[in-house]
Scaffold this active site. Structure first.
Site: not given
Lengths: 369, 369
Positions: A31, A150-151, A153, A253
C-alpha cells in the site's frame, strides 16, 4: 511442534465468507506510495539537517539533548494482507520492529499502536476481529521484550494496523548501515514471495484460479500462504543480535519497495565507493512459477527483477565474506529457519543490481511452529 | 499583523468546488473511537506494567535502559477538518505536540509524520494538496524547535494526517499530571467550540444553512471558522514553559473526548482524593447559539455538557490559586491570546463535573496574526 492452520471465521462466530482482507483494496506494504512519488511529495520537507538520518533509511537516528544518548525510531502502518486477525497483529508488530533490528538495535523502549477500525465491518465483526489483532500485536511485543503503551484508534473505511517503535540508546548499541567495503557479501534472512503468496491465496477462491490450476495445486498455495504468514510474523531480532557478534557493516530490511529497491537505498548510503550485486534470490516454493504466470496475465509483481513488495521481510546484512556463513549457520540454529548469502559488495558507484546469472533458490515451506 | 484569510482553491489551480474536508466523513479529533468502546477494544492490551503510563493520559512516559533517562511520546492522526491544506498540516502538528506540552515537556527530539493520501483525489489535487499539508506540518515543527525525520505514507480512501512526537529527557523536565490538591484551580488556554465552527462552516454551503440564518450571519461563521483554525494551529508550547515557572500540579490537553472527558481522565489519575468542578466555559463567539440550534435539530454536540470534541485544543493546567492569574497574564503577554480560570479542585473522589451555575465566557474572534 504443531502445524500452523488457517483462520476459521465460523469457529470465531463470523460468517463463513468473512475475509479480513476484503476491508481494503491494497495489501500490507504493497500500500506504500511508490518511492518515486513519495520523494516528490516529501520535497517540501527539505533535507535532514545532519542531526538525524531520515527518509530512505529504515529508522531515523537522532541525537538527543542528553550527551551520548540517541533516539532511534520508526513507524509503519498498512492494511490487512492475511485473513487471520491474530496473525495480522503479529505481522504488523514484527514489521515495525524490523526497522529497529535493521539498525542492529536489539531492544525497543516503547511501542505505540496505530489502529483504524474499518467502518465496513458489522459490530459483531469489529468485536471479534479488533481484539484479536490487538492481542497479536501485543503478544509479539512481549516476545520482543517490549510493551505497547499508547497509540491512536480511529474509524476508517479500510482496516489499518501499525505502530511506532522507539529505542533510546548509546552509540555502541546501533550499527550505521553505511560501512560496506568491497569484498563483503550480502545475507538475506527470510525468503521472498510473501506478496505473491497472499494474492494467490485470494485467487484460489475466484475465477482467476483457472489460469493457475495446471501449474500449482490449491494445497500448495495454502501451504505457501501459511509459510508466508509465519515468516512475516517472525521477529528479525536474532539477526540484529548477530549483527553485533559478527561485526556487520550495515543492514536494511526488505519491505514495500522490494529487495532491490531497499538495497538500492542501502547502496546510495554507503561511505565507500561500492555497489551491490545480487546473485541469488531465495523464493518461497511455487511462488516463482505463480509470479511468472501472473506476469503473462498482465499482473507483473517483478519478483525476479527484485521489486516485488514484501511485508515484514528479512534483513539484508552486509558482512565480511569470512563471517557470513557462520552468521547464516547461527541464525538457523536459533530461529530454525535458513538464511542465505545472496550477493556481493564490489567496487562501484553506490548502485545495486541483479546479476544476469541470478539463480533462484527454491525455499520449501516450513509450516510447523 | 495581517488578516487571516480563507484558502482559495482556484488560486491554487483547483476547481472552485474543491474541499479538502470532502475526503472524509469524520472530522479531526471527532474521528476518534468513542472512549468507552476504545477501552473495551484495548482490554486485550492488559495493564501498563508500572514502567510506563499509557492509555487515558496524554503521553506515555517510559523509563529507558539508561539511568535517569525517560522516553515521553505520543501519537495522533485524523482526517482533514479545515479546507486549507497548509493550515491542516499545522493543526495536525500542533495537535500531536500538544500531548507533550501537557506533560510540561518543552522540547521534542523528533517528529514522525503519518500520512494517508486520499485515493478520491485526482492527480492534480494530490499534487497541489499533499505538499501544502506537508509544508504546514513541517513549518510548525520548525516553529516548535524540532524537525520531522521519518514517517509513513500510504494511499487511503480518506486523507489522513498526523504524527508522532517523542522527547528523551530527565525526570525534572516533565510534570506528572497527578499532583492536584484541594484549593487549586484549573486554567484553560484555548477557547472551546472548534468542532462546531468547522461544521457550521460546511453548513453555510448547504440547505442546512436556512435553519441558522435568523441567528447568525455567514460572515460570523466564517470569522469563527478562521478563529478556530488559528487557535488549532497554535502551539501549546508557552503553556508548557509556564507550567514549570508557576509550579503546575499537572495538566491535560483538550481534544476528541471534549473538555469534561479529558478532565475526567485527569481526575481519575490524581494521587490525592480530589475532584474537579468547572464553573466557566470559554466558547468562541456565536458557537454557543449554533450548538444550541443544532441540538434542537437533532445534532447535539454536547458543548455545554463538556463533551464537544475539540481538535488541538488548549491545555487545562492545575495551578495553585495564587499563581493562576499570573499564569494567565503571562500567556496573554507572550501569545497575545487570553487564558481563563475555569474550575476548582475540591475534596472528592476523583471525579469531574460541570457546576449547575456554569457561566459561558464569550470569546471574541482574533483573526489577525
Amino acid at each position: 511442534m504443531s502445524e500452523v492452520s488457517l483462520f476459521d471465521p465460523v469457529r470465531n462466530g463470523l460468517d463463513k465468507n468473512f475475509r479480513l482482507t476484503n476491508c481494503t483494496k491494497l495489501k500490507g506494504c504493497g500500500c506504500k506510495v511508490p518511492q518515486e512519488d513519495l520523494m516528490k511529495l516529501l520535497e517540501g520537507l527539505g533535507q535532514p539537517d545532519g542531526e538525524g538520518m531520515g527518509i530512505g533509511l529504515d529508522s531515523c537516528v537522532m541525537k538527543t539533548k542528553i550527551k551520548g544518548v540517541f533516539l532511534i525510531q520508526t513507524t509503519d502502518f498498512f492494511y490487512p494482507l492475511v485473513n487471520d486477525p491474530y496473525m495480522q497483529g503479529k505481522i504488523a508488530c514484527a514489521n515495525v520492529l524490523s526497522d529497529l533490528y535493521a539498525m542492529g538495535v536489539e531492544h525497543c523502549d516503547n511501542m505505540l499502536m496505530l489502529l483504524g477500525v474499518s467502518s465496513q465491518l458489522s459490530k459483531k465483526e469489529k468485536d471479534v476481529v479488533t481484539p484479536l489483532i490487538i492481542k497479536g500485536f501485543n503478544d509479539l511485543c512481549i516476545e520482543a521484550g517490549t510493551s505497547c503503551n499508547g497509540g491512536q484508534t480511529v474509524i476508517n473505511p479500510w482496516f489499518i494496523i501499525g505502530g511506532v517503535a522507539s529505542a533510546v540508546t548509546m552509540k555502541e548499541k546501533f550499527i550505521m548501515p553505511d560501512q560496506a567495503i568491497a569484498g563483503d557479501v550480502l545475507v538475506l534472512t527470510k525468503p521472498l514471495g510473501t506478496q505473491i503468496a497472499v494474492n494467490a491465496h485470494q485467487w484460489i477462491e475466484t475465477q482467476q484460479w483457472e489460469e493457475f490450476e495446471s501449474l500449482v495445486t490449491k494445497e500448495q498455495i495454502k501451504s505457501a500462504y501459511l509459510a508466508a504468514m509465519y515468516s512475516m510474523a517472525r521477529l528479525n531480532k536474532t539477526g540484529a543480535k548477530l549483527m553485533h557478534k559478527y561485526g556487520a557493516h550495515g543492514a536494511t530490511d526488505v519491505t514495500g519497495f522490494g529487495i532491490l529497491g531497499h538495497i538500492q537505498n542501502l547502496a546510495r548510503a554507503q561511505k565507500e565507493s561500492v555497489s551491490f550485486v545480487i546473485h541469488s534470490l531465495p523464493i518461497l516454493d511455487h511462488m516463482d512459477v505463480v509470479a511468472s504466470k501472473a506476469a503473462d496475465n498482465g499482473l507483473n509483481f517483478k519478483l525476479r527483477e527484485g521489486f516485488s513488495a514484501e511485508t515484514s521481510g528479512g534483513l539484508v546484512v552486509i558482512l565480511s565474506k569470512d563471517k557470513a556463513e557462520l552468521f547464516c549457520k547461527e541464525i538457523e540454529e536459533i530461529d530454525k529457519v535458513p538464511a542465505w548469502i545472496i550477493g556481493d559488495v564490489v567496487p562501484g558507484s553506490r548502485e545495486a543490481s541483479i546479476s544476469p546469472d541470478m539463480k533462484v533458490i527454491n525455499v520449501l515451506h516450513n509450516n510447523t511452529l
